[in-house]
Scaffold this motif. Structure first.
Motif, PDB file in Angstrom:
ATOM      1  N   HIS A   2       0.830  -1.203   0.000  1.00 13.96           N
ATOM      2  CA  HIS A   2       0.000   0.000   0.000  1.00 13.96           C
ATOM      3  C   HIS A   2       0.868   1.258   0.000  1.00 13.96           C
ATOM      4  N   VAL A   3       1.886   1.277   0.846  1.00 12.85           N
ATOM      5  CA  VAL A   3       2.790   2.427   0.921  1.00 12.85           C
ATOM      6  C   VAL A   3       3.466   2.667  -0.424  1.00 12.85           C
ATOM      7  N   ARG A   4       3.955   1.603  -1.043  1.00 11.57           N
ATOM      8  CA  ARG A   4       4.633   1.763  -2.339  1.00 11.57           C
ATOM      9  C   ARG A   4       3.668   2.284  -3.402  1.00 11.57           C
ATOM     10  N   TRP A   5       2.417   1.806  -3.374  1.00 16.39           N
ATOM     11  CA  TRP A   5       1.404   2.248  -4.339  1.00 16.39           C
ATOM     12  C   TRP A   5       1.073   3.730  -4.149  1.00 16.39           C
ATOM     13  N   LEU A   6       0.948   4.163  -2.912  1.00 16.87           N
ATOM     14  CA  LEU A   6       0.666   5.571  -2.639  1.00 16.87           C
ATOM     15  C   LEU A   6       1.797   6.460  -3.153  1.00 16.87           C
ATOM     16  N   ILE A   7       3.031   6.035  -2.938  1.00 18.16           N
ATOM     17  CA  ILE A   7       4.182   6.803  -3.416  1.00 18.16           C
ATOM     18  C   ILE A   7       4.209   6.836  -4.938  1.00 18.16           C
ATOM     19  N   ASP A   8       3.952   5.688  -5.550  1.00 15.92           N
ATOM     20  CA  ASP A   8       3.958   5.619  -7.016  1.00 15.92           C
ATOM     21  C   ASP A   8       2.906   6.536  -7.632  1.00 15.92           C
ATOM     22  N   ALA A  46       6.555  -1.487  15.236  1.00 22.88           N
ATOM     23  CA  ALA A  46       6.686  -2.431  14.126  1.00 22.88           C
ATOM     24  C   ALA A  46       6.070  -1.869  12.850  1.00 22.88           C
ATOM     25  N   LEU A  47       4.911  -1.227  12.967  1.00 23.21           N
ATOM     26  CA  LEU A  47       4.246  -0.627  11.810  1.00 23.21           C
ATOM     27  C   LEU A  47       5.102   0.491  11.215  1.00 23.21           C
ATOM     28  N   ILE A  48       5.662   1.317  12.075  1.00 26.13           N
ATOM     29  CA  ILE A  48       6.532   2.406  11.622  1.00 26.13           C
ATOM     30  C   ILE A  48       7.733   1.851  10.864  1.00 26.13           C
ATOM     31  N   LYS A  49       8.336   0.792  11.398  1.00 24.74           N
ATOM     32  CA  LYS A  49       9.502   0.197  10.738  1.00 24.74           C
ATOM     33  C   LYS A  49       9.126  -0.376   9.367  1.00 24.74           C
ATOM     34  N   THR A  50       7.961  -0.980   9.262  1.00 19.09           N
ATOM     35  CA  THR A  50       7.511  -1.496   7.964  1.00 19.09           C
ATOM     36  C   THR A  50       7.355  -0.358   6.965  1.00 19.09           C
ATOM     37  N   CYS A  51       6.782   0.744   7.412  1.00 21.17           N
ATOM     38  CA  CYS A  51       6.594   1.898   6.524  1.00 21.17           C
ATOM     39  C   CYS A  51       7.930   2.480   6.077  1.00 21.17           C
ATOM     40  N   VAL A  52       8.872   2.614   6.995  1.00 27.97           N
ATOM     41  CA  VAL A  52      10.188   3.161   6.648  1.00 27.97           C
ATOM     42  C   VAL A  52      10.869   2.282   5.609  1.00 27.97           C
ATOM     43  N   ALA A  53      10.807   0.965   5.811  1.00 27.46           N
ATOM     44  CA  ALA A  53      11.429   0.053   4.843  1.00 27.46           C
ATOM     45  C   ALA A  53      10.742   0.149   3.480  1.00 27.46           C
ATOM     46  N   ALA A  54       9.425   0.267   3.469  1.00 29.62           N
ATOM     47  CA  ALA A  54       8.681   0.279   2.214  1.00 29.62           C
ATOM     48  C   ALA A  54       8.928   1.548   1.402  1.00 29.62           C
ATOM     49  N   THR A  55       9.164   2.661   2.070  1.00 26.50           N
ATOM     50  CA  THR A  55       9.388   3.917   1.340  1.00 26.50           C
ATOM     51  C   THR A  55      10.729   3.931   0.614  1.00 26.50           C
ATOM     52  N   GLU A  56      11.679   3.131   1.064  1.00 23.36           N
ATOM     53  CA  GLU A  56      13.015   3.059   0.466  1.00 23.36           C
ATOM     54  C   GLU A  56      13.663   4.442   0.364  1.00 23.36           C
ATOM     55  N   GLY A  57      13.343   5.294   1.328  1.00 21.75           N
ATOM     56  CA  GLY A  57      13.942   6.626   1.358  1.00 21.75           C
ATOM     57  C   GLY A  57      13.367   7.619   0.369  1.00 21.75           C
ATOM     58  N   THR A  84      -9.163   9.785   2.341  1.00 22.42           N
ATOM     59  CA  THR A  84      -9.673   8.985   1.226  1.00 22.42           C
ATOM     60  C   THR A  84      -8.593   8.680   0.198  1.00 22.42           C
ATOM     61  N   VAL A  85      -7.468   9.363   0.311  1.00 25.59           N
ATOM     62  CA  VAL A  85      -6.306   9.064  -0.536  1.00 25.59           C
ATOM     63  C   VAL A  85      -5.896   7.600  -0.419  1.00 25.59           C
ATOM     64  N   ASN A  86      -6.211   6.945   0.696  1.00 21.20           N
ATOM     65  CA  ASN A  86      -5.875   5.534   0.872  1.00 21.20           C
ATOM     66  C   ASN A  86      -6.433   4.664  -0.243  1.00 21.20           C
ATOM     67  N   ALA A  87      -7.574   5.081  -0.812  1.00 21.04           N
ATOM     68  CA  ALA A  87      -8.191   4.341  -1.908  1.00 21.04           C
ATOM     69  C   ALA A  87      -8.033   5.041  -3.246  1.00 21.04           C
ATOM     70  N   LEU A  88      -7.829   6.357  -3.206  1.00 21.25           N
ATOM     71  CA  LEU A  88      -7.860   7.172  -4.429  1.00 21.25           C
ATOM     72  C   LEU A  88      -6.673   8.145  -4.481  1.00 21.25           C
ATOM     73  N   PRO A  89      -5.458   7.629  -4.513  1.00 18.68           N
ATOM     74  CA  PRO A  89      -4.305   8.536  -4.492  1.00 18.68           C
ATOM     75  C   PRO A  89      -4.174   9.395  -5.739  1.00 18.68           C
ATOM     76  N   LYS A  90      -4.448   8.832  -6.904  1.00 23.54           N
ATOM     77  CA  LYS A  90      -4.289   9.604  -8.138  1.00 23.54           C
ATOM     78  C   LYS A  90      -5.226  10.799  -8.149  1.00 23.54           C
ATOM     79  N   GLU A  91      -6.480  10.559  -7.786  1.00 18.08           N
ATOM     80  CA  GLU A  91      -7.470  11.633  -7.752  1.00 18.08           C
ATOM     81  C   GLU A  91      -7.169  12.651  -6.660  1.00 18.08           C
ATOM     82  N   SER A  92      -6.684  12.174  -5.525  1.00 20.20           N
ATOM     83  CA  SER A  92      -6.376  13.077  -4.413  1.00 20.20           C
ATOM     84  C   SER A  92      -5.212  13.999  -4.757  1.00 20.20           C
TER      85      SER A  92
END
Length: 299
Positions: free
Chosen positions: A30-36, A61-72, A210-218
């Motif tokens: 999800h994090v990678r998709w939002l960034i993309d 643990a959630l924070i660490k997962t997010c940090v890893a997923a963003t890849e900086g 709502t960006v969680n479901a609609l990032p492009k539109e947001s």
């Protein structure tokens, strides 16, 4: 001044598996998709993320997962809230150790009081690290209202207080903050259904739901407003508003997760005391969501 306070910053939902444990694999996807799709940061552990139902260890643990997923690529800016000031301070320090780029500082859960006590709480969190901080003002939810003058007082004492997420629902508060603080503190919109009003008043970023479901539109909604392309922004806003308004009601977590499920990017599971919406309430929400998705604009 840090440059992280700009663009669309999703306050992410927390996905749960069948046992209501955090689904870390989905978080990463999800994090990678939002960034993309153009989002400029990731905010876990907030109100929309059901932070009050997560344990300290789960938050870390959630924070660490997010940090890893963003890849900086973008900063992770976790919500820092707890029942006690001590726990909030420990979470702030753990967030820095995990590699976060900033902090979203909330009033304490449950307890609200006067400026002396609330200032002492947020000061302890802001001073706990050197990370850039955003103060979260949401008086309807947290029963604590940080005025523009109080924000200015904090900013004068702490250089790392750099932003405010304004969720009072009054666009005049954005105007007041900009007028008093200028560029010293950047102001962000904190309610989905006032993004255009907030930007018109001087907001520099949007902490979105709502960006969680609609990032492009947001992202398109925010960028059109920020560019002053108001005819295009209003046209998109008219389509977007029925969904954006679902972010501003008591069951906003359940409803945004339901939008995600309908859009194919998540599941409606929530942790008690929240329960999934049912009956007529659910059918009404689904009618709004499905109509919007069927009429989704081509961007």
């Amino acid at each position: 001044m840090s440059t992280i306070w700009q663009g669309v910053l999703p306050a992410i939902t927390t996905p749960f598996d069948d046992a209501l444990q955090i689904d870390h694999a989905f978080v990463a996807r999800h994090v990678r998709w939002l960034i993309d799709n153009g989002c400029r940061g990731i905010i876990p552990c907030g109100s929309l993320g059901e932070g009050a139902t997560l344990t300290f260890d789960e938050k870390v643990a959630l924070i660490k997962t997010c940090v890893a997923a963003t890849e900086g690529k973008v900063p992770v800016i976790p919500g820092i809230a707890a029942l006690s000031t001590d726990e909030a301070v420990r979470l702030a320090k753990a967030s820095k150790e995990a590699g976060c780029g900033g902090l979203m500082v909330l009033p304490p859960y449950v307890y609200s009081s006067d400026w002396r006590e609330m200032k002492a709480h947020v000061v302890a969190v802001i001073a706990a690290t050197d990370l850039p901080c955003m103060l979260y003002n949401n008086p309807p939810a947290y029963k604590t209202d940080f005025s523009a003058a109080q924000v200015a007082e904090l900013a004068a004492e702490f250089p790392n207080l750099q932003a405010v997420k304004e969720s009072s629902g009054d666009s005049r508060r954005v105007t007041a903050l900009v007028a008093l603080l200028g560029e010293r503190v950047r102001v962000g919109v904190g309610l989905d259904d006032m993004v255009c009003e907030g930007v018109a008043a001087g907001a520099e970023f949007w902490v979105a739901g709502t960006v969680n479901a609609l990032p492009k539109e947001s992202v398109a909604q925010f960028e059109l407003a920020k560019a002053g392309r108001w005819d295009e922004a209003r046209a998109l806003y008219r389509w977007h508003l029925p969904l954006l308004r679902l972010d501003t009601v008591v069951k906003f977590v359940q409803l945004i997760k339901l939008i995600q499920q309908e859009a194919g990017w998540g599941h409606e599971r929530v942790r008690p005391p929240r329960l999934e919406v049912v009956g007529a309430e659910r059918e009404e929400a689904l009618a709004i969501i499905r109509k919007a998705l069927a009429e989704r604009p081509a961007l």
